[in-house]
Design an enzyme around this catalytic site. Structure first.
Site, PDB file in Angstrom:
ATOM      1  N   SER A  27      62.336 -32.845  -0.341  1.00  3.46           N
ATOM      2  CA  SER A  27      61.229 -33.260  -1.208  1.00  3.46           C
ATOM      3  C   SER A  27      60.189 -34.036  -0.415  1.00  3.46           C
ATOM      4  O   SER A  27      59.206 -34.511  -0.964  1.00  3.46           O
ATOM      5  CB  SER A  27      61.759 -34.118  -2.362  1.00  3.46           C
ATOM      6  OG  SER A  27      62.424 -35.261  -1.865  1.00  3.46           O
ATOM      7  N   THR A 159      29.132 -30.206 -37.648  1.00  5.87           N
ATOM      8  CA  THR A 159      30.508 -29.918 -38.046  1.00  5.87           C
ATOM      9  C   THR A 159      30.618 -28.398 -37.978  1.00  5.87           C
ATOM     10  O   THR A 159      29.634 -27.701 -38.255  1.00  5.87           O
ATOM     11  CB  THR A 159      30.830 -30.398 -39.476  1.00  5.87           C
ATOM     12  OG1 THR A 159      30.035 -29.641 -40.398  1.00  5.87           O
ATOM     13  CG2 THR A 159      30.561 -31.886 -39.671  1.00  5.87           C
ATOM     14  N   HIS A 160      31.753 -27.901 -37.569  1.00 10.18           N
ATOM     15  CA  HIS A 160      31.921 -26.450 -37.368  1.00 10.18           C
ATOM     16  C   HIS A 160      30.897 -25.899 -36.373  1.00 10.18           C
ATOM     17  O   HIS A 160      30.569 -24.715 -36.421  1.00 10.18           O
ATOM     18  CB  HIS A 160      31.801 -25.674 -38.687  1.00 10.18           C
ATOM     19  CG  HIS A 160      32.551 -26.290 -39.825  1.00 10.18           C
ATOM     20  ND1 HIS A 160      33.828 -25.938 -40.166  1.00 10.18           N
ATOM     21  CD2 HIS A 160      32.201 -27.294 -40.677  1.00 10.18           C
ATOM     22  CE1 HIS A 160      34.232 -26.661 -41.192  1.00 10.18           C
ATOM     23  NE2 HIS A 160      33.267 -27.510 -41.512  1.00 10.18           N
ATOM     24  N   SER A 281      24.951 -19.277  -8.293  1.00 10.18           N
ATOM     25  CA  SER A 281      25.673 -18.013  -8.326  1.00 10.18           C
ATOM     26  C   SER A 281      25.420 -17.291  -7.017  1.00 10.18           C
ATOM     27  O   SER A 281      24.318 -17.351  -6.462  1.00 10.18           O
ATOM     28  CB  SER A 281      25.180 -17.173  -9.501  1.00 10.18           C
ATOM     29  OG  SER A 281      25.411 -15.795  -9.248  1.00 10.18           O
ATOM     30  N   LYS A 287      20.520 -18.883 -11.301  1.00  6.94           N
ATOM     31  CA  LYS A 287      21.564 -19.620 -12.017  1.00  6.94           C
ATOM     32  C   LYS A 287      21.767 -21.048 -11.544  1.00  6.94           C
ATOM     33  O   LYS A 287      21.695 -21.364 -10.368  1.00  6.94           O
ATOM     34  CB  LYS A 287      22.905 -18.888 -11.850  1.00  6.94           C
ATOM     35  CG  LYS A 287      22.932 -17.552 -12.540  1.00  6.94           C
ATOM     36  CD  LYS A 287      23.195 -17.688 -14.016  1.00  6.94           C
ATOM     37  CE  LYS A 287      24.690 -17.691 -14.263  1.00  6.94           C
ATOM     38  NZ  LYS A 287      24.987 -17.901 -15.671  1.00  6.94           N
ATOM     39  N   ASN A 289      24.797 -23.555 -12.697  1.00  4.01           N
ATOM     40  CA  ASN A 289      25.985 -23.522 -13.558  1.00  4.01           C
ATOM     41  C   ASN A 289      26.657 -24.889 -13.687  1.00  4.01           C
ATOM     42  O   ASN A 289      26.668 -25.667 -12.735  1.00  4.01           O
ATOM     43  CB  ASN A 289      26.994 -22.514 -13.010  1.00  4.01           C
ATOM     44  CG  ASN A 289      26.486 -21.084 -13.107  1.00  4.01           C
ATOM     45  OD1 ASN A 289      25.745 -20.760 -14.038  1.00  4.01           O
ATOM     46  ND2 ASN A 289      26.865 -20.258 -12.161  1.00  4.01           N
ATOM     47  N   GLU A 294      32.921 -27.529 -16.551  1.00  3.73           N
ATOM     48  CA  GLU A 294      33.897 -26.469 -16.851  1.00  3.73           C
ATOM     49  C   GLU A 294      35.259 -26.776 -16.241  1.00  3.73           C
ATOM     50  O   GLU A 294      36.304 -26.557 -16.864  1.00  3.73           O
ATOM     51  CB  GLU A 294      33.403 -25.126 -16.309  1.00  3.73           C
ATOM     52  CG  GLU A 294      32.190 -24.586 -17.033  1.00  3.73           C
ATOM     53  CD  GLU A 294      31.614 -23.388 -16.292  1.00  3.73           C
ATOM     54  OE1 GLU A 294      31.869 -22.258 -16.726  1.00  3.73           O
ATOM     55  OE2 GLU A 294      30.925 -23.587 -15.272  1.00  3.73           O
ATOM     56  N   GLN A 326      64.521 -34.668  -9.224  1.00  4.97           N
ATOM     57  CA  GLN A 326      63.584 -34.654  -8.103  1.00  4.97           C
ATOM     58  C   GLN A 326      62.301 -33.908  -8.480  1.00  4.97           C
ATOM     59  O   GLN A 326      61.249 -34.142  -7.890  1.00  4.97           O
ATOM     60  CB  GLN A 326      64.258 -33.993  -6.898  1.00  4.97           C
ATOM     61  CG  GLN A 326      63.396 -33.899  -5.666  1.00  4.97           C
ATOM     62  CD  GLN A 326      64.224 -33.535  -4.445  1.00  4.97           C
ATOM     63  OE1 GLN A 326      64.992 -34.342  -3.934  1.00  4.97           O
ATOM     64  NE2 GLN A 326      64.100 -32.303  -3.985  1.00  4.97           N
ATOM     65  N   LYS A 329      58.459 -35.459  -9.631  1.00  5.63           N
ATOM     66  CA  LYS A 329      57.340 -36.022  -8.890  1.00  5.63           C
ATOM     67  C   LYS A 329      56.138 -35.096  -8.769  1.00  5.63           C
ATOM     68  O   LYS A 329      54.998 -35.560  -8.882  1.00  5.63           O
ATOM     69  CB  LYS A 329      57.824 -36.498  -7.527  1.00  5.63           C
ATOM     70  CG  LYS A 329      58.548 -37.846  -7.648  1.00  5.63           C
ATOM     71  CD  LYS A 329      59.170 -38.327  -6.384  1.00  5.63           C
ATOM     72  CE  LYS A 329      60.571 -37.834  -6.124  1.00  5.63           C
ATOM     73  NZ  LYS A 329      61.498 -37.725  -7.237  1.00  5.63           N
TER      74      LYS A 329
HETATM   75  N1  ARG Z   1      64.744 -37.116  -3.373  1.00 10.88           N
HETATM   76  C1  ARG Z   1      65.576 -37.501  -4.433  1.00 10.88           C
HETATM   77  C2  ARG Z   1      64.807 -37.468  -5.770  1.00 10.88           C
HETATM   78  O1  ARG Z   1      63.644 -37.467  -5.725  1.00 10.88           O
HETATM   79  C3  ARG Z   1      66.093 -38.864  -4.200  1.00 10.88           C
HETATM   80  C4  ARG Z   1      67.394 -39.130  -4.877  1.00 10.88           C
HETATM   81  C5  ARG Z   1      68.435 -38.274  -4.246  1.00 10.88           C
HETATM   82  N2  ARG Z   1      69.715 -38.546  -4.809  1.00 10.88           N
HETATM   83  C6  ARG Z   1      70.763 -37.753  -4.624  1.00 10.88           C
HETATM   84  N3  ARG Z   1      71.853 -38.098  -5.199  1.00 10.88           N
HETATM   85  N4  ARG Z   1      70.672 -36.658  -3.910  1.00 10.88           N
HETATM   86  O2  ARG Z   1      65.383 -37.439  -6.826  1.00 10.88           O
END
Ligand code: ARG
Length: 458
Positions: A27, A159-160, A281, A287, A289, A294, A326, A329
């Site tokens: 990660s 409205t609408h 464009s 154009k 834009n 958007e 994990q 995140k």
């Molecule tokens: N990278 C892991 C996470 O974001 C950290 C915790 C890992 N824990 C484990 N028991 N492997 O969740």
């Protein structure tokens, strides 16, 4: 063993990790951004371990010093990230032990990555909430500055998406300020629940060491300590709450984006976008834009998606920590980045909008937007509202048949529909007068708008 990269958990394993597993479970590319919080949390943890005599003070001093050096290494881009570093926690611990040897291994006493990551994310999110709340306030200020520059501009309220009644342009902008105020207060609420220390939960059951979570909470500015170790490492509802708040805020920004798209169109022509915030464009030379507006609208899809992604990850997970967590995140970071980007680009763009007061004023009376006022006029002469509504409906129908506007009508024309019309009706029928009459709380009259701006300190 020598060919294998040593892992913090490799003691129990006879074979090296398959490289595909390493890549699949890593990660680090995502959670790298947590490093300042990981280091801050580790320093507080280490100092508590020393204060409680769980590790010798001299060891703690060396560890803390090395952690501070690591901070400088990462900040300056000198830190060498290794593919074998599973995540940010492992990368930092690996470097710590490289720097000071086995004593670095004492830092992880009475701690698991499970409570460590929960801590890092809470520290990160608390900071982000503070930053986002400030950026929302800055956007409110930008909206207020446009409102103050055009205090008398009148536009059609819809409205609408059909013309309904004249309103102050400033009042319309203030509606978004109200939404942003609620978005800020939702985040403030969420911050209270984020601001609780999960460290001390260990892997799931708590720790055998005589730790002092209160001291750690104090050092890190948390208002409370988690009361259940399983909950501390296994729950992510405060993240979901943040993502929900971000999704709602994004929805508000998307509505503003949509209005900017409409208003800057040829057909509305209420505003023209600053050149620096519009795009051209590749094919059509004429154009200009509204891509910024958007994209603010379009990015809302990600904010909703991130919320659903996390809720789906959490659904049905047995207590306590599972590696699924994990996956919290990527959506969290994406929502933070997306929301902050939208807030900041809108804040920069809005004060530079050219507001076409003439076009708004012209549109403000098209489509019989004063019909309600004409009915209210009759009510002032004692006509029951239902009857007045009926009379004015007929007036409008007649105007439509003869291709005229309400303002075209003479007093004689009007009296054919009701004897209660008198000569003062002509003065009554202006959008300025219509706006000024709406003095009741929350109405569009200028003193209300000015008062609200003052109350909000904008
Ligand atoms: N990278 C892991 C996470 O974001 C950290 C915790 C890992 N824990 C484990 N028991 N492997 O969740």
């Amino acid at each position: 063993m020598s060919a294998r990269v040593h892992k913090a958990w490799s003691g129990r394993f006879a074979a090296a990790t398959d490289p595909r597993v390493e890549a699949f479970t890593a990660s680090l590319p995502v959670d790298r951004r947590l490093y300042p919080y990981d280091l801050e949390g580790s320093v507080a943890h280490c100092q508590m371990l020393a204060a409680r005599r769980i590790i010798p003070r001299a060891d703690a001093v060396r560890i803390v010093r090395a952690l501070r050096q690591i901070r400088v290494e990462i900040d300056s881009g000198r830190f060498a990230w290794l593919p074998s570093d599973e995540d940010i926690h492992m990368a930092i611990e690996r470097r710590l032990i490289e720097k000071i040897g086995p004593v670095g291994g004492k830092l992880h006493t009475a701690r698991s990555r499970n409570d460590q990551v929960a801590l890092d994310v809470r520290l990160y999110l608390r900071d982000q909430i503070d930053a986002i709340r400030q950026e929302m306030r800055a956007l409110e200020k930008a909206l207020a500055s446009v409102a103050r520059r055009h205090p008398k501009a009148i536009m059609p309220g819809y409205t609408h998406l059909q013309p309904a009644q004249p309103i102050l342009f400033a009042h319309h902008l203030l509606a978004y300020i109200e939404m942003l105020e609620r978005d800020r207060s939702r985040l403030e609420d969420c911050r209270e629940r984020v601001n609780v220390l999960p460290l001390g939960a260990g892997a799931l059951a708590g720790t055998t060491f005589p730790i002092d979570p209160k001291a750690v909470a104090k050092a890190l500015g948390f208002r409370a300590v988690s009361q259940n170790s399983l909950d501390a490492v296994g729950s992510r509802d405060v993240l979901a709450e943040f993502l929900a708040s971000a999704a709602i805020a994004g929805m508000h920004l998307s509505r503003l984006g949509e209005e900017l798209v409409l208003w800057s169109s040829q057909e509305f022509g209420f505003v023209s976008l600053p050149d620096a915030f519009a795009t051209g464009s590749s094919m059509m030379p004429q154009k200009k834009n509204p891509d910024v507006a958007e994209l603010v609208r379009g990015k809302t899809g990600r904010l909703y998606g991130n919320l659903v992604a996390l809720l789906t990850t959490l659904k049905g997970l047995p207590l306590a920590y599972n590696r699924d967590l994990q996956e919290d995140k990527a959506p969290l970071f994406d929502s933070v980045d997306t929301l902050r980007a939208s807030l900041s680009v809108l804040e920069a763009m809005l004060p530079q909008l050219a507001v076409r007061e003439d076009r708004m004023r012209e549109a403000a009376t098209a489509g019989f937007t004063l019909a309600t006022d004409l009915a209210d006029y009759l009510v002032g002469r004692g006509v029951p509202f239902r009857q007045a509504h009926e009379v004015v409906g007929k007036v409008v129908r007649d105007c439509l048949a003869r291709n005229r506007t309400l303002q075209d009508l003479s007093i004689e024309d009007l009296r054919r529909f009701s004897p209660h019309f008198a000569s003062d009706v002509r003065r009554w029928l202006s959008p300025e007068a219509a706006v000024a009459r709406r003095r009741a709380p929350g109405g569009t009259a200028a003193p209300n708008v000015a008062r609200r701006l003052r109350t909000l300190g904008l």
